[in-house]
Motif scaffolding. Structure first.
Motif, mmCIF file in Angstrom:
data_model
loop_
_atom_site.group_PDB
_atom_site.id
_atom_site.type_symbol
_atom_site.label_atom_id
_atom_site.label_comp_id
_atom_site.label_asym_id
_atom_site.label_seq_id
_atom_site.Cartn_x
_atom_site.Cartn_y
_atom_site.Cartn_z
ATOM 1 N N ARG A 173 3.702 48.034 3.017
ATOM 2 C CA ARG A 173 2.646 48.136 4.032
ATOM 3 C C ARG A 173 3.000 49.088 5.165
ATOM 4 O O ARG A 173 2.210 49.995 5.507
ATOM 5 N N GLU A 208 -3.671 41.344 7.994
ATOM 6 C CA GLU A 208 -2.372 40.668 8.076
ATOM 7 C C GLU A 208 -1.870 40.577 9.515
ATOM 8 O O GLU A 208 -1.365 39.536 9.947
ATOM 9 N N GLU A 213 -1.138 36.111 8.413
ATOM 10 C CA GLU A 213 -1.041 35.716 7.011
ATOM 11 C C GLU A 213 -1.039 36.955 6.133
ATOM 12 O O GLU A 213 -1.425 38.040 6.565
ATOM 13 N N GLY A 214 -0.619 36.787 4.873
ATOM 14 C CA GLY A 214 -0.756 37.858 3.913
ATOM 15 C C GLY A 214 -2.223 38.115 3.621
ATOM 16 O O GLY A 214 -3.074 37.235 3.795
ATOM 17 N N TYR A 215 -2.534 39.323 3.151
ATOM 18 C CA TYR A 215 -3.920 39.695 2.880
ATOM 19 C C TYR A 215 -4.572 38.746 1.871
ATOM 20 O O TYR A 215 -5.629 38.166 2.148
#
Length: 393
Positions: A173, A208, A213-215
């Motif tokens: 990312r 994110e 949180e994660g995607y």
């Protein structure tokens, strides 16, 4: 409606394209729901409860219109009734597995409307505003890109390039963000429409950063679970392998399943994350469509924002909203998106007024010298919609 050609070539990033083509497709498709358990629609090869007043049924039309050898699934609905769901051809030729309503497909660029909905969900939650500059979440941002807003990423008006690398090239990312912010702009922020997969990957990064949180976990918890979608995602659903469609190229050669290509442990690498690569089923696309007709995922004000026309698309009879193409018709507003690559093709189309949904996806959309479903997209989508409208409870 026109055809938004946002198909991408997977083999090399340098051949990825974002060509906008004007095809006058007069569709008025729309919202759906179903009696019974809202989370678990009973989907079969043809839905019970609707009868044809006269003429050709959806099943008969597809039998006539689809070329021999292709494969995929179609689902259509009107109002509160499921009109049709069925597979055609094979999900996996080697094993003889037929395509069905439970087959799991790559929905490609249709992923973008999930990302857009996630952004609006975060706005509802008070975590961001679409008017925010991206520097709030992705800073520091170089001077020429400091004025880019979340709204501009959503509408492809950020000026960012279409793509930076191959879908399956390993990239994390933060490196994707660095490369995107260092890339040469195509135009000044807010000035021109340039279809940008890179921009939607940045939106996934913002999801994110804003949520913590994660995607995919954010989408799973805040979008998919409320909609009753248990078979949509990157890796969390853990589908049985035999349910995931094999994709076939224009010479009929297997290109394997999407999940067989190089991915990180939590989903695709960041050239693809947020802009494509989501896996789903026809049944879940029906559940998603129905959720967008009510308040399960987004309140009415946010849904109006999602589907509002915001920027005219050159060469297209319509506009782009937030993850959806938008066209005004005499019978109401049509929202739609397609997705494709060298092998597969998918269309999701809905009307905000008359209650007709059409979603179709093919895992073998092109065959040299024989067929090209992209050329048949207008005929297929319109033909399905017309026959749904000719049915009555």
């Amino acid at each position: 409606m026109g055809l938004l050609r946002c198909c991408r070539t997977r083999a090399t990033a340098t051949t990825a394209t974002a060509v906008i083509t004007a095809l006058a497709v007069l569709l008025t498709l729309g919202a759906c729901s179903e009696e019974g358990d809202a989370r678990r629609p009973a989907v079969g090869s043809a839905a019970a409860g609707l009868k044809v007043r006269g003429g050709e049924s959806v099943a008969d039309f597809l039998h006539r219109a689809l070329p021999a050898g292709t494969g995929g699934t179609v689902i259509a609905a009107r109002g509160d009734e499921l009109a049709y769901c069925g597979g055609f051809g094979a999900a996996d030729r080697a094993s003889g597995t037929p395509a069905s309503c439970r087959t799991v497909y790559d929905v490609m660029s249709i992923t973008k409307q999930f990302t857009a909905a996630a952004i609006l969900k975060l706005e509802v939650m008070g975590r961001l505003r679409v008017s925010d500059r991206i520097s709030r979440f992705l800073g520091p941002v170089p001077e020429g890109k400091r004025d880019i807003t979340i709204d501009q990423l959503l509408t492809h008006t950020s000026g960012l390039v279409e793509a930076l690398g191959d879908d399956y090239h390993p990239i994390a990312r933060d490196e994707l963000v660095r490369q995107a912010l260092a890339s040469k702009p195509q135009s000044a922020p807010g000035k021109e429409f340039h279809y940008s997969n890179t921009g939607y990957s940045l939106l996934a990064a913002i999801v994110e950063k804003a949520s913590g949180e994660g995607y995919e976990p954010f989408l799973a918890r805040h979008l998919f679970a409320p909609a009753g979608m248990e078979r949509t995602g990157y890796v969390l659903p853990r589908w049985p392998r035999h349910l995931v469609a094999v994709e076939y190229d224009s010479e009929g050669r297997s290109q394997g399943r999407l999940i067989d290509h190089p991915w990180a442990a939590d989903g695709p690498y960041w050239h693809l994350r947020g802009n494509g690569g989501m896996l789903s089923t026809a049944e879940d696309m029906f559940r998603w469509h129905r959720a967008l007709s009510g308040n399960e995922v987004l309140p009415e004000q946010a849904r109006r924002k999602l589907f509002a026309p915001r920027v005219r698309v050159p060469g297209l009879d319509g506009s782009y909203g937030y993850g959806w193409a938008v066209r005004e018709t005499p019978t109401g507003r049509t929202v739609w998106h397609n997705g494709g690559n060298d092998w597969s093709l998918a269309y999701l189309t809905r009307s905000l007024r008359d209650g007709v949904l059409v979603f179709w996806v093919s895992n073998h959309a092109y065959q040299d010298g024989k067929w090209n479903l992209e050329d048949q997209a207008e005929e297929l989508t319109q033909g399905i919609a017309d026959r749904v409208r000719a049915e009555t409870p």
